[in-house]
Design an enzyme around this catalytic site. Sequence first.
Site, PDB file in Angstrom:
ATOM      1  N   LYS A  57       0.834  -1.205   0.000  1.00 21.41           N
ATOM      2  CA  LYS A  57       0.000   0.000   0.000  1.00 21.41           C
ATOM      3  C   LYS A  57       0.866   1.253   0.000  1.00 21.41           C
ATOM      4  CE  LYS A  57      -3.673   2.384   2.517  1.00 21.41           C
ATOM      5  NZ  LYS A  57      -4.770   2.271   3.505  1.00 21.41           N
ATOM      6  N   HIS A 116      -8.357 -29.360 -34.263  1.00 20.41           N
ATOM      7  CA  HIS A 116      -9.377 -28.440 -33.761  1.00 20.41           C
ATOM      8  C   HIS A 116     -10.107 -29.016 -32.546  1.00 20.41           C
ATOM      9  CE1 HIS A 116      -8.551 -25.774 -37.001  1.00 20.41           C
ATOM     10  NE2 HIS A 116      -8.990 -26.595 -37.934  1.00 20.41           N
TER      11      HIS A 116
END
Length: 511
Positions: free
Chosen positions: A133, A268
Amino acid sequence: MYALLSVSDKDGIVEFAKGLKALGYQILSTGGTLRLLEESHIEAIDISQYTQSPEMFEGRVKTLHPKIAGGILYRRDNPSDAKVAKTHQIQAIDIVCVNLYPFKQTILRTDDFDEIIENIDIGGPTLVRAAAKNHAHVLVITDKSDYEPILKALQHNQNTKELRKEMMIKAFMHTASYEAMIANYMNKRFCEGFGERVFIEGQKLLQTRYGENPHQQGAFYTFSDFWQKHFIIKKGEASFNNLSDMNAAIKIATSFGSDKKAVCIIKHGNPCGFALKPSLLESYQAALSCDSISAYGGVVACNGIIDKPLAEEINKTFIEVLCAGDITDEALKVFESKKRLKIFTQNSGFLSLPHDKYDFKHIQGGFLYQQSDTIRDDEVQNATLVSKKCATKEQLLDLKIAYVIAACTKSNCVAYVKNGALVAIGMGMTSRVDASRAAIAKAMDMGLDISGCVCASEAFFPFRDSIDMVHTYGVSAVIQPGGSIRDDEVIEACNEHNIAMYFTHTRHFLH
């Protein structure tokens, strides 16, 4: 200048501490980290001594103190903060190096809930979040791989805002991952894995050039270190679609045991070839014969080591991706001229997957979450014979192969297998009879003799029409879950056509 060091994973911390001392930092430390530094003759201050407050509750409270939190959090450029710090004799702590209690290692090692609870870090996340922070003024380090570059940056007066921002991002990811792990564990232990919130968290292994299409960005994230250990790039760069197809290919190729010479070809996302023969070369040749046209540009998974003869056979066809347990140097040279071929191994002699316990699928606005589907080893072995005719030993093996392939392929799916090799497959169809018909039509186009083959469906046949149709092409045995209101009609059709049929009583939809 103060640096606070308190780490669970102590690898590299001694060298890092020596570097900080050489730069003039005074080191604050706790517990095992402090003992290690002292044993290594590195001067460090016990946090209890620094705060004049003893550790309490068997170490549960040691860093939760205003002199620590305040030293990290106060804004150096804020006059009010600076005044409060001076009033309360709070010194600035400019570096915070913390990694957290080994919660993951604990839950893998024991089911003792009391011990698990004690390995939930409280002070560590607080220190990390506080430092992150206040990254405008504090450098936070949570990853041991950053020790060396951080020391080099400090030695060259490069403790920049950009560096602190980079470390801040890693710090919040570190604590978020930790909290997600705890929450998911509690869900699993007390809510059968499905709590009010569930967290999907992964570590980026690699950035793909793009996603499914060039206009999409993509990357590969992992849940554990499995792929970090078992993804060896021998040639080329894996794309987003390659990785998806490789997963499908390896899943099928590894479904019959690590010692089985199975080969699966995926195009695929769907199998267009599979075989289980005595050697990888035989398996590849049989797998390719199922649909050599679709195999062009496909993904091949070989559950074993690719040698030169197999490489020369594979080299006759354009394959985009080849993955295997390993590959010999001679075999690798065979592919030198194939510029577009990508080769990946697991460096273990056989293929494997981590077998995640949960699965999820994105839908707009959220995701669907479920236990992963698995095919039990005994599903085919304990299947119920429902017809008058029973299958031979060889047919039972083919039924298992067909059943596994169908279960791992998009529904609706019907797979046909003969002599250990896939000879036809219909997948992703809107009706099961269409899947049966499409598979046979493809086999006819390829000139394959499917008479005497077996077939499997991942869900029940709703009508007898599929059985009547496959009979005309010589199907000898069928395996399916059963469960249709017309099961009796389907069984009657098998008896009329002298076909063996087995019910597994387990459906394997894949949508």
